[in-house]
Design an enzyme around this catalytic site. Structure first.
Site, PDB file in Angstrom:
ATOM      1  N   HIS A  49       0.811  -1.196  -0.078  1.00 21.66           N
ATOM      2  CA  HIS A  49      -0.001  -0.032   0.095  1.00 21.66           C
ATOM      3  C   HIS A  49       0.929   1.288  -0.017  1.00 21.66           C
ATOM      4  O   HIS A  49       2.252   1.276   0.095  1.00 21.66           O
ATOM      5  CB  HIS A  49      -0.824   0.033   1.072  1.00 21.66           C
ATOM      6  CG  HIS A  49      -0.119  -0.260   2.523  1.00 21.66           C
ATOM      7  ND1 HIS A  49       0.814   0.677   3.017  1.00 21.66           N
ATOM      8  CD2 HIS A  49      -0.298  -1.198   3.272  1.00 21.66           C
ATOM      9  CE1 HIS A  49       1.303   0.066   4.276  1.00 21.66           C
ATOM     10  NE2 HIS A  49       0.498  -1.034   4.508  1.00 21.66           N
TER      11      HIS A  49
HETATM   12  P1  TYD Z   1      -1.602  -2.777   7.792  1.00 22.67           P
HETATM   13  O1  TYD Z   1      -1.230  -1.497   7.859  1.00 22.67           O
HETATM   14  O2  TYD Z   1      -2.623  -2.964   6.454  1.00 22.67           O
HETATM   15  O3  TYD Z   1      -0.410  -3.792   7.495  1.00 22.67           O
HETATM   16  P2  TYD Z   1       0.663  -4.214   6.411  1.00 22.67           P
HETATM   17  O4  TYD Z   1       1.380  -2.767   6.287  1.00 22.67           O
HETATM   18  O5  TYD Z   1       1.630  -5.107   6.855  1.00 22.67           O
HETATM   19  O6  TYD Z   1      -0.194  -4.593   5.164  1.00 22.67           O
HETATM   20  O7  TYD Z   1      -2.474  -3.073   8.974  1.00 22.67           O
HETATM   21  C1  TYD Z   1      -3.198  -4.510   9.076  1.00 22.67           C
HETATM   22  C2  TYD Z   1      -4.322  -4.383   9.915  1.00 22.67           C
HETATM   23  O8  TYD Z   1      -3.867  -3.871  11.164  1.00 22.67           O
HETATM   24  C3  TYD Z   1      -5.344  -3.258   9.131  1.00 22.67           C
HETATM   25  O9  TYD Z   1      -6.633  -3.961   9.499  1.00 22.67           O
HETATM   26  C4  TYD Z   1      -5.362  -2.292  10.121  1.00 22.67           C
HETATM   27  C5  TYD Z   1      -4.715  -2.378  11.507  1.00 22.67           C
HETATM   28  N1  TYD Z   1      -3.862  -1.496  12.252  1.00 22.67           N
HETATM   29  C6  TYD Z   1      -4.053  -0.732  13.091  1.00 22.67           C
HETATM   30  O10 TYD Z   1      -5.222  -0.883  13.588  1.00 22.67           O
HETATM   31  N2  TYD Z   1      -3.316   0.096  13.762  1.00 22.67           N
HETATM   32  C7  TYD Z   1      -2.258   0.299  13.284  1.00 22.67           C
HETATM   33  O11 TYD Z   1      -1.457   0.923  13.611  1.00 22.67           O
HETATM   34  C8  TYD Z   1      -1.758  -0.425  11.847  1.00 22.67           C
HETATM   35  C9  TYD Z   1      -0.316  -0.122  11.608  1.00 22.67           C
HETATM   36  C10 TYD Z   1      -2.450  -1.463  11.745  1.00 22.67           C
END
Ligand code: TYD
Length: 131
Positions: A49
Site C-alpha cells: 500500500h
Molecule cells: P496494515 O497497515 O494493512 O498492515 P501491513 O502494512 O502489514 O499490510 O494493517 C493491518 C491491519 O492492522 C489493518 O486492519 C489495520 C490494522 N492496524 C491498526 O489498527 N493500527 C495500526 O497502527 C496498524 C499499522 C494497523
C-alpha cells in the site's frame, strides 16, 4: 525518490551495544506511533500500500527483510538486517515488505496515528493519484 537509509547513533559497549532514535533529530518527523511486525510466516509479504501523508521509518530490530519502494516509475529494494540503521519512507510511495527471515522483527515509526483514510490500497488508484 527521497527514501534513504539513515544511520543511527551506536554506543558500542562490551556489555552490549545501544542505539536510539529521537524524532525530528535523527529522522525528519515527529513520532506519533510505533508498531511492529513479527512472526511472519516464510514467503509472506506485508504492507502492499501507499500512504497519502504518513511518513515512516523502518528498522530491522532483529533478523532481516526487504522493503520494496515504488514511486510509480521505478522500484528500489532496500535490505534491512541490522538494528543501527533504518529506512526513511516519505509519503506517496507504494511499499511492500518481503523476504522476512525467521524471527524477523520490523519496527515501524510513523508520523501519524492510524488512519485508514490515509491508505491507498489499490495499486491502480496509486498510479492514477500521480503520487
Ligand atoms: P496494515 O497497515 O494493512 O498492515 P501491513 O502494512 O502489514 O499490510 O494493517 C493491518 C491491519 O492492522 C489493518 O486492519 C489495520 C490494522 N492496524 C491498526 O489498527 N493500527 C495500526 O497502527 C496498524 C499499522 C494497523
Amino acid at each position: 525518490m527521497d527514501a534513504r537509509i539513515i544511520d543511527l547513533p551506536k554506543i558500542l559497549d562490551r556489555r552490549g551495544n545501544l542505539t536510539f532514535i529521537e524524532g525530528e533529530n535523527h529522522i525528519p518527523f515527529k513520532i506519533k506511533r510505533s508498531y511492529w511486525i513479527y512472526d511472519v510466516p516464510g514467503g509472506e509479504t506485508r504492507g502492499g500500500h501507499a500512504f497519502k501523508q504518513q511518513q515512516e521509518f523502518i528498522v530491522a530490530l532483529s533478523g532481516s527483510f526487504d522493503v520494496v519502494l515504488d514511486d510509480g516509475i521505478e522500484k528500489q529494494v532496500f535490505s534491512l538486517n541490522r538494528s543501527f540503521y533504518g529506512l526513511y519512507v516519505p509519503a506517496g510511495l507504494w511499499r511492500s515488505m518481503e523476504n522476512f527471515s525467521t524471527n524477523a522483527l520490523a519496527m515501524v515509526l510513523a508520523s501519524s496515528e492510524y488512519d485508514e483514510q490515509d491508505y491507498i490500497r489499490n495499486y491502480d488508484e496509486f498510479i492514477q493519484s500521480g503520487k
